[in-house]
Design an enzyme around this catalytic site. Structure first.
Site, PDB file in Angstrom:
ATOM      1  N   GLY A 235       7.141  30.169  63.286  1.00  0.00           N
ATOM      2  CA  GLY A 235       7.782  31.146  64.173  1.00  0.00           C
ATOM      3  C   GLY A 235       6.944  32.403  64.275  1.00  0.00           C
ATOM      4  O   GLY A 235       6.608  32.859  65.351  1.00  0.00           O
ATOM      5  N   THR A 463       8.200  28.844  55.436  1.00  0.00           N
ATOM      6  CA  THR A 463       7.758  29.634  54.294  1.00  0.00           C
ATOM      7  C   THR A 463       8.143  28.995  52.967  1.00  0.00           C
ATOM      8  O   THR A 463       7.552  29.316  51.943  1.00  0.00           O
ATOM      9  CB  THR A 463       8.381  31.032  54.379  1.00  0.00           C
ATOM     10  OG1 THR A 463       9.760  30.865  54.764  1.00  0.00           O
ATOM     11  CG2 THR A 463       7.703  31.872  55.437  1.00  0.00           C
ATOM     12  N   ILE A 623       7.004  36.573  41.659  1.00  0.00           N
ATOM     13  CA  ILE A 623       6.629  35.489  42.564  1.00  0.00           C
ATOM     14  C   ILE A 623       7.500  34.280  42.220  1.00  0.00           C
ATOM     15  O   ILE A 623       7.482  33.774  41.102  1.00  0.00           O
ATOM     16  CB  ILE A 623       5.129  35.133  42.420  1.00  0.00           C
ATOM     17  CG1 ILE A 623       4.257  36.382  42.627  1.00  0.00           C
ATOM     18  CG2 ILE A 623       4.750  34.015  43.395  1.00  0.00           C
ATOM     19  CD1 ILE A 623       4.407  37.079  43.956  1.00  0.00           C
ATOM     20  N   GLN A 632       1.594  30.765  51.700  1.00  0.00           N
ATOM     21  CA  GLN A 632       2.014  31.787  52.650  1.00  0.00           C
ATOM     22  C   GLN A 632       0.938  32.864  52.793  1.00  0.00           C
ATOM     23  O   GLN A 632       0.578  33.266  53.898  1.00  0.00           O
ATOM     24  CB  GLN A 632       3.344  32.403  52.189  1.00  0.00           C
ATOM     25  CG  GLN A 632       3.896  33.468  53.092  1.00  0.00           C
ATOM     26  CD  GLN A 632       4.305  32.938  54.455  1.00  0.00           C
ATOM     27  OE1 GLN A 632       4.500  31.743  54.643  1.00  0.00           O
ATOM     28  NE2 GLN A 632       4.408  33.826  55.421  1.00  0.00           N
ATOM     29  N   GLU A 699       4.747  38.654  55.117  1.00  0.00           N
ATOM     30  CA  GLU A 699       3.811  39.348  55.999  1.00  0.00           C
ATOM     31  C   GLU A 699       2.537  39.820  55.312  1.00  0.00           C
ATOM     32  O   GLU A 699       1.487  39.929  55.957  1.00  0.00           O
ATOM     33  CB  GLU A 699       4.478  40.587  56.626  1.00  0.00           C
ATOM     34  CG  GLU A 699       5.984  40.523  56.783  1.00  0.00           C
ATOM     35  CD  GLU A 699       6.458  39.932  58.089  1.00  0.00           C
ATOM     36  OE1 GLU A 699       5.698  39.977  59.063  1.00  0.00           O
ATOM     37  OE2 GLU A 699       7.587  39.419  58.122  1.00  0.00           O
TER      38      GLU A 699
HETATM   39 MO1  MOS Z   1       8.258  38.068  61.080  1.00  0.00          MO
HETATM   40  S1  MOS Z   1       7.074  38.928  62.548  1.00  0.00           S
HETATM   41  O1  MOS Z   1       9.369  39.336  60.803  1.00  0.00           O
HETATM   42  O2  MOS Z   1       8.976  36.731  61.741  1.00  0.00           O
END
Ligand code: MOS
Length: 735
Positions: A235, A463, A623, A632, A699
């Protein structure tokens, strides 16, 4: 207590994924399934004068062609179209609502047929006449007309004045182009119609967001539309907001009173949201010892004419570097394009690119090692608020990554390191993201035979959410991970916001702790009535659940099998559903950090750049799963290669149309572009951010990587390219 958390547990859904048993939104069927194909506008701005679907309707197998003229009713107010992630300003786009054209590639008709091939062919026969108006898609030409947004953060002191008298000054502009997400899975929705109710399998990062949105758009009752997204093929932010195919699939199903599947083409994937192009101007003023005394960070980004999407690119320096003065500004340019949207590390991937490239340039001006400059300016508090961090192990990130990379062997002189025809460059940068957490509700059902079901309407966008939920539940309930079933991606499950912002791992894991504690409390309550129970009078905080038993922490031999408790109480299961909210203590900033070191080899004659080594050390609290966490971060780092060297959506401004709307011409890194990628997780215990000490990793992987590569390219070649992507033409062009 922690048998699974913190280990490299393989994905619990791995087998389903590799065997094809995991089904994606476009793979669901129904006996009465009709197939859709979208007709897109070929102009960027104007009105539809006439749509002629006559030829399309004549094709055998075509059921109907829906346009704004004959579609079923849809809501007529902006509020109904506002999803949870909608920006505050402007009007959300309404697919197939009226005859106005707002961007090239906008859906103007939906052909529904008995099979996909027929629908696709018939779509090519739909004739559209337009009343065209002049459009504007050229960002550069509109820079002067940018609209100022409220200041992204409070300024500190007088940055302009401080800059003017700084010993060393750096002032430059950095450019990031429009970029698209390009997930493997195309946007797809299968709306299954049964007795007037719909189950919609949708590619989305938030099933309840889409469900609420569809109920708004179609003025439907919540029980009339159920949204499912058990698996998602990537996504990266593109699925945070409902995309237009889900509206059209439901529109089609309501028109036909039968099931409809609609899958966008790869080309159509470019006619939706994107990372906005931006120009960032950065001014850094420093004393000769490297101490910053002025930071100015101004950004201008793009969006559509109808909706003002923007994020805050400009204030990251306030979290990273001490500076007495700072000022921030953001302007927005409206173009005849779809609205921009979130894309992996929105605002940080871009804002930190400019900041960290500028810091490298300042280091060059100071004749200082770039890592030394970062340490000189290191901030132990959030400069915007003065608050300390709940934890910040960035110094450890720098030292561990530098050590692994061999940074001390770097010759600071550009063009000084080479190997045959290749110039070798070493660069570094910092990464930062927010450690966010969102209210979430988790239901756990524990059965007497030692099985647990853990359920929440969150998503697994690839993820590894299934896996970390199973790990957390197994540890908290004291059952083997194989005995845990995870249910997610279904709007009827307990509430969860969209999966994004790196917030779900922390939120859902702590949510599992909350609900597991409720399960434990309930077990103790039931055990109270057992004769001669060693748990009699024991407080809930003094026991753990392990190996299928309730055990007193201080006297581990005082243990009662859960099965015995349930049998005695005459129940075969215990179910608890609890909400978890995360309060900010108002005393700390919550962030994740990383340090990235990059090696590039640049062919001196041709300018071809290879990223031969990338090392990232990440500090993100606890983690949960070393394997999925590494994947990720690695994915983000590889995306950083794409952002630095490859990715750019190009628009033909004569037509306002994207020219490279396919993955042959929109370049992303392939295996041949990826060499050594090393991920280091720095130990970081954080007892403040949340009870589990989790900060999230979604992120952080990409942030800083483009700058580290750009800085390495400068070190290799002595040429500074500030416009991404750094292509060989820019590198070999004379200044
Ligand atoms: Mo992420 S850009 O918050 O799916």
């Amino acid at each position: 207590m922690t048998t699974y958390i913190g280990t490299a547990t393989s994905r619990v859904d791995g087998r389903d994924k590799v065997t094809g048993a995991a089904r994606y939104a476009g793979e669901y069927g129904a006996p009465d399934l009709a197939h859709g194909s979208v007709v897109n506008s070929t102009i960027a701005k104007g009105r539809i004068r006439r749509i002629d679907a006559g030829e399309a309707m004549k094709v055998d197998g075509v059921i109907t062609v829906l346009t704004h003229e004959n579609r079923p009713p849809m809501a007529d107010n902006d509020e109904a179209y506002k999803d949870d992630v909608a920006p505050g300003d402007g009007s959300p786009y309404r697919p197939l609502y009226d005859g106005s054209i707002k961007f090239n590639g906008q859906p103007v008709a939906l052909v529904l047929a008995e099979d996909l091939e027929t629908a696709t062919y018939a779509a090519s026969l739909v004739k559209v006449e337009y009343e065209e108006q002049p459009h504007i898609t050229d960002f550069e030409k509109q820079l002067g007309k940018a609209k100022a947004l409220p200041a992204p953060a409070k300024p500190r002191g007088d940055a302009a004045k401080a800059f003017a008298v700084s010993d060393i000054r750096h002032d430059a502009e950095y450019y990031v182009p429009v970029e698209h997400h390009n997930p493997m899975e195309l946007f797809a929705s299968t709306a299954v119609w049964r007795d007037g109710k719909l189950t919609v399998y949708d590619k989305t990062q938030g099933v309840q967001n889409v469900q609420r949105y569809l109920c708004g758009v179609f003025q439907a009752r919540p029980d009339e539309i159920r949204v499912m997204s058990p698996f998602m093929g990537g996504g990266f932010g593109s699925g945070l907001r409902p995309q237009y195919q889900v509206v059209l699939a439901v529109l089609g199903a309501r028109a036909l009173k039968r099931s409809v599947r609609l899958v966008l083409t790869r080309q159509q994937m470019y006619m939706v949201g994107y990372r906005p192009a931006m120009v960032q101007r950065i001014q850094l003023g420093a004393k000769t010892d490297g101490a910053l005394n002025a930071i100015t960070h101004n950004a201008t980004t793009i969006t559509s004419q109808y909706e003002d999407f923007h994020r805050n690119e400009t204030t990251w320096s306030g979290l990273l570097y001490k500076s007495e003065t700072a000022s921030y500004a953001h302007k927005l340019v409206r173009l005849d394009l779809p609205a921009a949207c979130d894309m992996r590390a929105p605002s940080a991937a871009t804002g930190v690119y400019a900041l960290e490239a500028a810091m490298d340039e300042l280091a060059v001006a100071l004749q200082m090692d770039p890592l030394e400059l970062r340490l000189k300016c290191y901030s132990d508090s959030d400069q915007h608020t003065g608050l300390p961090f709940s934890s910040k192990s960035l110094r450890e990130c720098y030292s561990q990554a530098a050590e692994a990379f061999g940074w001390s062997r770097r010759n600071p002189e550009p063009r000084s390191m080479r190997e045959g025809n290749d110039l070798i460059g070493w660069g570094m940068a910092t990464g930062i993201w927010e450690a966010l957490q969102v209210p979430i509700t988790v239901r756990i059902t524990l059965t007497a035979n030692g099985h647990a079901e853990v359920a929440c309407a969150t998503s697994d966008i690839g993820t590894g959410t299934y896996t970390i939920m199973a790990q957390a539940a197994a540890d908290m309930l004291g059952v083997p991970i194989d005995n845990v079933t995870v249910k997610l991606g279904d709007s009827t499950l307990p509430p969860s916001p969209v999966e994004g912002g790196s917030w779900i791992a922390a939120s859902v894991s702590n949510g599992i702790v909350t609900t597991s504690n409720a399960i434990r409390d309930e077990l103790l309550r039931l055990a109270e009535t057992m004769p001669n129970s060693p748990l009699m009078g024991i407080k809930t905080a003094d026991v753990t659940l392990s190996d299928g038993s309730v055990t007193v922490k201080k006297t581990p031999r005082s243990t009662v099998p859960i099965a015995d408790i349930m049998r005695h109480a005459g129940v075969d299961r215990i179910a608890q559903e609890k909400a978890t909210k995360f309060g900010k203590d108002g005393k700390h900033a919550h962030n994740t950090h990383s340090a990235i070191f990059a090696e590039v080899k640049v062919d001196e004659q041709l300018g071809v750049i290879r990223v031969t080594r990338l090392v990232s050390a990440v500090a993100a609290g606890r983690i949960l799963n070393l394997k999925t966490a590494r994947s990720q971060v690695m994915g983000g780092m590889i995306w950083g290669i794409g952002m630095a060297l490859h990715e750019e959506t190009l628009i033909d401004h004569r037509f306002g149309r994207i020219m490279n709307a396919n993955i042959a011409e929109y370049h992303v890194p392939v295996n041949a572009d990826v060499h050594s990628v090393e991920v280091i997780f720095v130990d970081e215990q954080d007892d403040i951010v949340n009870p589990m000490g989790i900060k999230g990793l979604g992120e952080i992987g990409i942030v800083g990587v483009p700058a580290a590569i750009a800085n390495a390219v400068y070190h290799a070649t002595g040429k500074r390219v500030r416009d991404l992507p750094i292509t060989l033409d820019k590198l070999t062009r004379d200044a």
